[in-house]
Design an enzyme around this catalytic site. Structure first.
Site, mmCIF file in Angstrom:
data_model
loop_
_atom_site.group_PDB
_atom_site.id
_atom_site.type_symbol
_atom_site.label_atom_id
_atom_site.label_comp_id
_atom_site.label_asym_id
_atom_site.label_seq_id
_atom_site.Cartn_x
_atom_site.Cartn_y
_atom_site.Cartn_z
ATOM 1 N N LYS A 52 -5.688 10.931 -1.163
ATOM 2 C CA LYS A 52 -7.084 10.628 -0.859
ATOM 3 C C LYS A 52 -8.082 11.669 -1.631
ATOM 4 C CE LYS A 52 -6.677 7.828 3.224
ATOM 5 N NZ LYS A 52 -6.867 7.619 4.600
ATOM 6 N N LYS A 73 1.429 0.400 -3.972
ATOM 7 C CA LYS A 73 1.101 -0.462 -2.764
ATOM 8 C C LYS A 73 -0.067 -1.489 -2.830
ATOM 9 C CE LYS A 73 0.134 2.132 0.512
ATOM 10 N NZ LYS A 73 0.049 2.963 1.777
ATOM 11 N N LYS A 77 -6.310 -2.330 0.723
ATOM 12 C CA LYS A 77 -7.296 -3.135 0.927
ATOM 13 C C LYS A 77 -8.553 -2.483 0.170
ATOM 14 C CE LYS A 77 -7.445 -0.771 5.494
ATOM 15 N NZ LYS A 77 -7.187 -0.918 6.859
#
Ligand code: TRP
Length: 336
Positions: free
Chosen positions: A115, A197, A200
Site C-alpha cells: 500500500k 489477487k 476491487k
C-alpha cells in the site's frame, strides 16, 4: 448443560464494492459459522481512513456493506453487527497496544509495503498502524476464532503476538486468537491476470466480479477471463487461469475439485466459462437484489447498527477497563 460457544470476530472494510473474492474469503463463511460460534461482525470504517476517502462515499458504503451482510444471510438475531467507529474502545485499545508494538514489526508487513507503493503520496501513520487497530478489534472481544482471507494472515499473527506479549507482561488477559482460513477459495485471483489477487480497486473492471454486477456483466467478464491454449480443464499449479476458474466454480457450486474436473472433461473453454459465469450469477444476483431492498429501508439498517453498537460497547467497555487497570491507569472508585 449448554456448552458456551466460542466467540468469533471478523470485519470487512467499507472501501469499495466487495468482489466475489471478499465474499468467498469472508462473508460466505460468516453465515455458516453463525450457529457454531457467538459471532461479531464489524464494518471496519476506521481502517478505511488509512487511504484517502471521499467522505460522502464512505458513509454510503458503510450502509451498503451492512446491507450486503444482511443480504448474504448474516442474521441480526444470531450475530452482532456494528460499525467500528461507533465503539471508541477500538481506538483506545489501539493506543495501549501501540506502546507494546515495534515499528520494525509493522514496516515489514507485506500489505503495508504494497500500500505504501500504491499510495506513495499518502504513506500515513495509520497505514502503518493498521495491524494494531486490527489486533485491538479482535482482542477487545476475546475472540477465539477469526475468519480471514489469506492476505490477512500476517496481521493475525501480530494480533496473536500482542495478546501473548500483553499476557506475559501483565497477567492472562487476552484470548490468543486462531485464524480460520477457508481451505478452498482463500486465494481468488484476477480474471485478467491470474498471477495477481482479485482486487476491487483493479483499474481493469474485467479483472474482478463485484457483488453489484448484474447477470450479463458477470457472464461477459467470465467469457473474457484469461486462460491458456492447452484445452484441458483441470487443476494445475502452473495453469493459474484455469485453476482459478475451477476454484470459483467449486466454491459457488459446492462441488469438489474431482467432481468439477469430471464434469468438464472434454468440454471446451467457452462452454466452461459460461458455466462458471452462470453458476456465480445464480448466487450473486439474488444477493444483489436483497441488498437493494435492505438499502431502501434506512430505518431498519440504523436500528441494527444502533443495537449492534450497544451490544459491542458493553463487551468492549468491560475489556478496556480491565486493560487500563492492568497497565496502571488510575480510575477513581465510584462512591455510592
Ligand atoms: N483488515 C481486514 C481486511 O481488510 C478487515 C478487518 C479489520 C478485520 N479488522 C478486522 C478482519 C478484524 C478480521 C478481524 O480484510
Amino acid at each position: 448443560m449448554e456448552d458456551k460457544k466460542l466467540r468469533l470476530f471478523s470485519a470487512v472494510q467499507p472501501s469499495g464494492i466487495p468482489t466475489i473474492a471478499n465474499y468467498i474469503g469472508a462473508i460466505k463463511n460468516w453465515v455458516t459459522l453463525q450457529d457454531e460460534y457467538e459471532c461479531i461482525y464489524s464494518i471496519a470504517d476506521l481502517h478505511t481512513l488509512t487511504v484517502k476517502q471521499v467522505p460522502a462515499e464512505l458513509r454510503q458504503r458503510t450502509l451498503e456493506l451492512l446491507a450486503l451482510y444482511l443480504a448474504c444471510g448474516v442474521d441480526p438475531e444470531k450475530s452482532v453487527m456494528f460499525v467500528q467507529s461507533h465503539v471508541p474502545q477500538h481506538a483506545e485499545l489501539t493506543w495501549i497496544l501501540n506502546t507494546m508494538t515495534y515499528p520494525g514489526e509493522l514496516s515489514r508487513m507485506t500489505q503495508y509495503k504494497d500500500k505504501s507503493k500504491k499510495h506513495a503520496e499518502n504513506v500515513n501513520m495509520g497505514l502503518m498502524d493498521y495491524p494494531v487497530l486490527m489486533a485491538a478489534d479482535i482482542l477487545l472481544y476475546n475472540a477465539a476464532v477469526v475468519p480471514v482471507g489469506k492476505d490477512q494472515k500476517q496481521h493475525l499473527e501480530i494480533a496473536r503476538d500482542l495478546a501473548v506479549r500483553f499476557n506475559n507482561r501483565y497477567s492472562p488477559t487476552f484470548t490468543v486468537p486462531e485464524g480460520f482460513i477457508p481451505k478452498m477459495g482463500a486465494n481468488i485471483m484476477s480474471l485478467q491476470d491470474p498471477e495477481h489477487k482479485m482486487s476491487k480497486s483493479d483499474a481493469n473492471e474485467n479483472a474482478f466480479i463485484s457483488m453489484n454486477d448484474d447477470r450479463d456483466t458477470i457472464i461477459r467478464k467470465f467469457k473474457r477471463a484469461v486462460t491458456d491454449s492447452e484445452n484441458l480443464i483441470a487443476f494445475d499449479e502452473n495453469r493459474k487461469g484455469i485453476s482459478n476458474l475451477l476454484t470459483i466454480y467449486c466454491v459457488f457450486s459446492g462441488k469438489t475439485a474431482g467432481q468439477a474436473e469430471a464434469e468438464f472433461k472434454g468440454v471446451g473453454y467457452g462452454d466452461f466459462k459460461l458455466a462458471v459465469g452462470e453458476t456465480v450469477a445464480n448466487t450473486i444476483c439474488p444477493i444483489a437484489e436483497r441488498k437493494k431492498q435492505y438499502l431502501a429501508d434506512r430505518d431498519y439498517l440504523d436500528k441494527i447498527i444502533i443495537e449492534g453498537k450497544e451490544k459491542a460497547s458493553y463487551m468492549a467497555q468491560k475489556m478496556l477497563a480491565k486493560v487500563y487497570k492492568k497497565v496502571g491507569l488510575y480510575t477513581p472508585e465510584r462512591k455510592k
